[in-house]
Structure formats: C-alpha cells, structure tokens
Write a protein that holds these residues in place. Structure first.
Motif, mmCIF file in Angstrom:
data_model
loop_
_atom_site.group_PDB
_atom_site.id
_atom_site.type_symbol
_atom_site.label_atom_id
_atom_site.label_comp_id
_atom_site.label_asym_id
_atom_site.label_seq_id
_atom_site.Cartn_x
_atom_site.Cartn_y
_atom_site.Cartn_z
ATOM 1 N N UNK A 56 -1.718 5.484 10.091
ATOM 2 C CA UNK A 56 -1.118 5.431 8.761
ATOM 3 C C UNK A 56 -1.874 6.246 7.723
ATOM 4 N N UNK A 57 -3.059 6.711 8.049
ATOM 5 C CA UNK A 57 -3.833 7.478 7.066
ATOM 6 C C UNK A 57 -4.680 8.532 7.767
ATOM 7 N N UNK A 58 -5.164 9.453 6.976
ATOM 8 C CA UNK A 58 -6.017 10.524 7.490
ATOM 9 C C UNK A 58 -7.151 10.740 6.491
ATOM 10 N N UNK A 59 -8.232 11.396 6.899
ATOM 11 C CA UNK A 59 -9.332 11.630 5.957
ATOM 12 C C UNK A 59 -8.834 12.319 4.679
ATOM 13 N N UNK A 60 -9.286 11.824 3.547
ATOM 14 C CA UNK A 60 -8.914 12.399 2.263
ATOM 15 C C UNK A 60 -7.617 11.854 1.682
ATOM 16 N N UNK A 61 -6.993 10.919 2.369
ATOM 17 C CA UNK A 61 -5.727 10.358 1.875
ATOM 18 C C UNK A 61 -5.869 8.913 1.548
ATOM 19 N N UNK A 107 0.842 -1.195 0.000
ATOM 20 C CA UNK A 107 0.000 0.000 0.000
ATOM 21 C C UNK A 107 0.877 1.245 0.000
ATOM 22 N N UNK A 108 0.284 2.336 -0.438
ATOM 23 C CA UNK A 108 0.995 3.608 -0.522
ATOM 24 C C UNK A 108 0.033 4.712 -0.121
ATOM 25 N N UNK A 109 0.490 5.640 0.681
ATOM 26 C CA UNK A 109 -0.306 6.804 1.057
ATOM 27 C C UNK A 109 0.248 8.006 0.313
#
Length: 66
Positions: free
Chosen positions: A61-66, A25-27
């Motif tokens: 590892x993630x945030x809204x919109x990412x 996976x990639x952010x």
C-alpha cells in the motif's frame, strides 16, 4: 517495497464502551482507505481487551517517500 506497517492506538471510552475503531488513511492524492482496527488479539493486535486497537497496512500500500 517495504514490509507491513502496524498502527496501534490507545482508545478510551467516553460514555459508552468502544465497539469499533476505524483508521482512515490516504496515500498521496489517492482516495481514503478505511481499515478496521481490532482489540481482540488477532490481526497484529498483541493482547485482547487491553484498549490498544491495532491494524496492519500492507507493504504493497505504500512505497518509500509516500
């Protein structure tokens, strides 16, 4: 911040039994991350040996919109 994201995938063997499964996976534009997936009833996996391989991406590892 949001909670963890559980990812499951039904993996079927082609010629040999499935030994390992990895989620890449990639952010955004960051480097790829490799997460091992399990089918042993641990780490977010509901049932061992059912062919559903699972991993959990932590909420950090993630945030809204990412």
């Amino acid at each position: 911040m949001t909670g963890p994201l559980t990812i499951g995938a039904k993996v079927l063997p082609a010629n040999d039994p499935v030994a390992t499964v990895t989620l890449y996976c990639r952010r955004m534009f960051a480097a790829e991350t490799m997460l091992p997936m399990t089918d042993d009833g641990t780490g977010g996996d509901a049932s061992a040996g059912d062919g559903i391989w699972t991993t959990v991406i932590p909420g950090e590892a993630f945030a809204p919109g990412r």
